[in-house]
Motif scaffolding. Structure first.
Motif, PDB file in Angstrom:
ATOM      1  N   VAL A   8     -40.683  55.734 100.352  1.00 11.68           N
ATOM      2  CA  VAL A   8     -41.661  56.726 100.814  1.00 11.68           C
ATOM      3  C   VAL A   8     -42.818  56.876  99.825  1.00 11.68           C
ATOM      4  N   GLY A   9     -42.598  56.531  98.545  1.00  9.30           N
ATOM      5  CA  GLY A   9     -43.649  56.692  97.550  1.00  9.30           C
ATOM      6  C   GLY A   9     -44.894  55.883  97.832  1.00  9.30           C
ATOM      7  N   ARG A  10     -44.746  54.764  98.539  1.00 14.36           N
ATOM      8  CA  ARG A  10     -45.912  53.940  98.852  1.00 14.36           C
ATOM      9  C   ARG A  10     -46.908  54.701  99.721  1.00 14.36           C
ATOM     10  N   PHE A  11     -46.423  55.582 100.580  1.00 16.00           N
ATOM     11  CA  PHE A  11     -47.322  56.323 101.465  1.00 16.00           C
ATOM     12  C   PHE A  11     -48.114  57.365 100.688  1.00 16.00           C
ATOM     13  N   ASP A  12     -47.512  57.910  99.634  1.00 20.40           N
ATOM     14  CA  ASP A  12     -48.224  58.894  98.823  1.00 20.40           C
ATOM     15  C   ASP A  12     -49.471  58.294  98.188  1.00 20.40           C
ATOM     16  N   ILE A  24     -51.347  60.850 103.975  1.00 18.05           N
ATOM     17  CA  ILE A  24     -50.471  60.189 104.938  1.00 18.05           C
ATOM     18  C   ILE A  24     -49.039  60.320 104.455  1.00 18.05           C
ATOM     19  N   ARG A  25     -48.257  61.126 105.152  1.00 18.96           N
ATOM     20  CA  ARG A  25     -46.859  61.317 104.764  1.00 18.96           C
ATOM     21  C   ARG A  25     -45.987  60.232 105.400  1.00 18.96           C
ATOM     22  N   ALA A  26     -44.977  59.789 104.667  1.00 20.94           N
ATOM     23  CA  ALA A  26     -44.055  58.790 105.223  1.00 20.94           C
ATOM     24  C   ALA A  26     -43.393  59.319 106.491  1.00 20.94           C
ATOM     25  N   HIS A  27     -43.131  60.639 106.549  1.00 19.44           N
ATOM     26  CA  HIS A  27     -42.463  61.231 107.696  1.00 19.44           C
ATOM     27  C   HIS A  27     -43.375  61.319 108.919  1.00 19.44           C
ATOM     28  N   VAL A  65     -47.865  49.144 104.792  1.00 21.30           N
ATOM     29  CA  VAL A  65     -47.996  50.600 104.751  1.00 21.30           C
ATOM     30  C   VAL A  65     -49.337  51.035 105.333  1.00 21.30           C
ATOM     31  N   ALA A  66     -50.405  50.335 104.964  1.00 17.05           N
ATOM     32  CA  ALA A  66     -51.729  50.681 105.486  1.00 17.05           C
ATOM     33  C   ALA A  66     -51.784  50.523 107.007  1.00 17.05           C
ATOM     34  N   ARG A  67     -51.161  49.466 107.522  1.00 14.19           N
ATOM     35  CA  ARG A  67     -51.135  49.260 108.973  1.00 14.19           C
ATOM     36  C   ARG A  67     -50.379  50.382 109.684  1.00 14.19           C
ATOM     37  N   LEU A  68     -49.236  50.748 109.141  1.00 11.84           N
ATOM     38  CA  LEU A  68     -48.455  51.827 109.739  1.00 11.84           C
ATOM     39  C   LEU A  68     -49.247  53.135 109.746  1.00 11.84           C
ATOM     40  N   ALA A  69     -49.951  53.402 108.656  1.00 12.29           N
ATOM     41  CA  ALA A  69     -50.729  54.633 108.571  1.00 12.29           C
ATOM     42  C   ALA A  69     -51.868  54.648 109.580  1.00 12.29           C
ATOM     43  N   GLN A  70     -52.558  53.518 109.708  1.00  7.52           N
ATOM     44  CA  GLN A  70     -53.725  53.457 110.585  1.00  7.52           C
ATOM     45  C   GLN A  70     -53.363  53.494 112.066  1.00  7.52           C
TER      46      GLN A  70
END
Length: 298
Positions: free
Chosen positions: A107-111, A122-125, A168-173
């Motif tokens: 989850v730290g990557r999203f922070d 962008i929170r992992a949750h 991670v960037a793809r998931l966030a976007q």
């Protein structure tokens, strides 16, 4: 719980066909599993999990429930499931066998995304619990990680880190409820000037026999990992992993020509996981084996 322990707890039945355990990647883990028909135990996810179907029985269907949301997915090659950290999964049923690549992200990557997208958190949750999606970009990242597992390169840690950050960037976007389409990473003005590029390259050379990560290199450049990957490629014309891999192969060439060290020692000194992986990568890059290169160069 370690990243790979997540898979052990969630999937008590079936076979592990390939695992990144031997690669010791710090920021992502991957494994290819063969799932038979059956039911899986309930679990609360501690890490972000992405499943990518590689092959399947034509009648394979996955039924699952996450935080009360029921999903039924017809499995096809390329089918993707997203399982966000914190989700309570239950009632997981598999109707017929299928082979899946599982990717696990801390989850730290999203922070760290907030450093890359100004004003965004962008929170992992916040990644949505989804099944049955098709995303070619995610599939290609997964395939690149499989390739790295099967034939580890000299810059495997940096390459895996880079791929994980892109994932991670793809998931966030695309799949985060926190994402705002007003957020524009192109507006970021941080640049990797020649002085800092030189500092990073000097660090690579000085630590060429050490396991390096994207976090290590980004800290030398005083940038976030997300910034650093983009800025380095823009400044140098190559990804950090590609550049570091080339440096290590050049070092291997020098050691082959100037000394009589055993191939196993050269492989270890250039951060290859084994002599066989070193030989495979060297032949792929030069067209000859290390021994052939040593003999002809002398």
């Amino acid at each position: 719980m370690s990243l790979l322990d997540h898979g052990v707890q969630k999937y008590p039945i079936g076979d592990i066909l390939k695992s990144s355990a031997a690669c010791s990647w710090p920021g992502v883990a991957a494994e290819v599993r063969m799932h038979p028909a059956g039911e899986l135990p309930s679990i609360t996810l501690e890490h972000m999990e992405i499943g990518i179907a590689l092959s399947c029985h034509p009648n394979s269907i996955v039924s699952r429930k996450g935080d009360g949301l029921q999903q039924v997915t017809k499995v096809e090659p390329g089918t993707i499931w997203l399982c966000p950290a914190g989700t309570r999964e239950e009632d997981i049923k598999v109707s017929a066998w299928h082979e899946v690549l599982h990717l696990y992200l801390p989850v730290g990557r999203f922070d760290q995304l907030s450093e890359f997208y100004p004003g965004a958190r962008i929170r992992a949750h916040s990644i949505r619990y989804l099944g049955g999606i098709h995303d070619e970009y995610i599939r290609r990242i997964g395939q690149s990680l499989v390739d790295e597992m099967r034939a580890p390169s000299a810059a495997g840690h940096v390459r895996a880190d880079s791929l994980a950050i892109s994932l991670v960037a793809r998931l966030a976007q695309r799949y985060s409820s926190d994402w705002s389409y007003g957020t524009n990473p192109a507006a970021v003005r941080a640049q990797l000037d020649e002085r800092r590029v030189g500092r990073v390259i000097d660090f690579m050379i000085a630590n060429i026999d050490q396991d390096l990560s994207i976090d290590d290199l980004a800290s030398i450049a005083c940038l976030s990992p997300f910034h650093f990957i983009r800025m380095f490629q823009k400044a140098v014309g190559k990804t950090p992993a590609h550049y570091l891999n080339e440096l290590r192969l050049e070092r291997a060439k020098t050691l082959l020509v100037l000394g009589n060290a055993p191939l196993a020692d050269i492989a270890l000194g250039c951060c290859f996981s084994s002599q066989s992986n070193f030989t495979r990568a060297f032949r792929r890059a030069t067209g000859v084996t290390p021994n052939e290169y040593r003999n002809t160069s002398r």
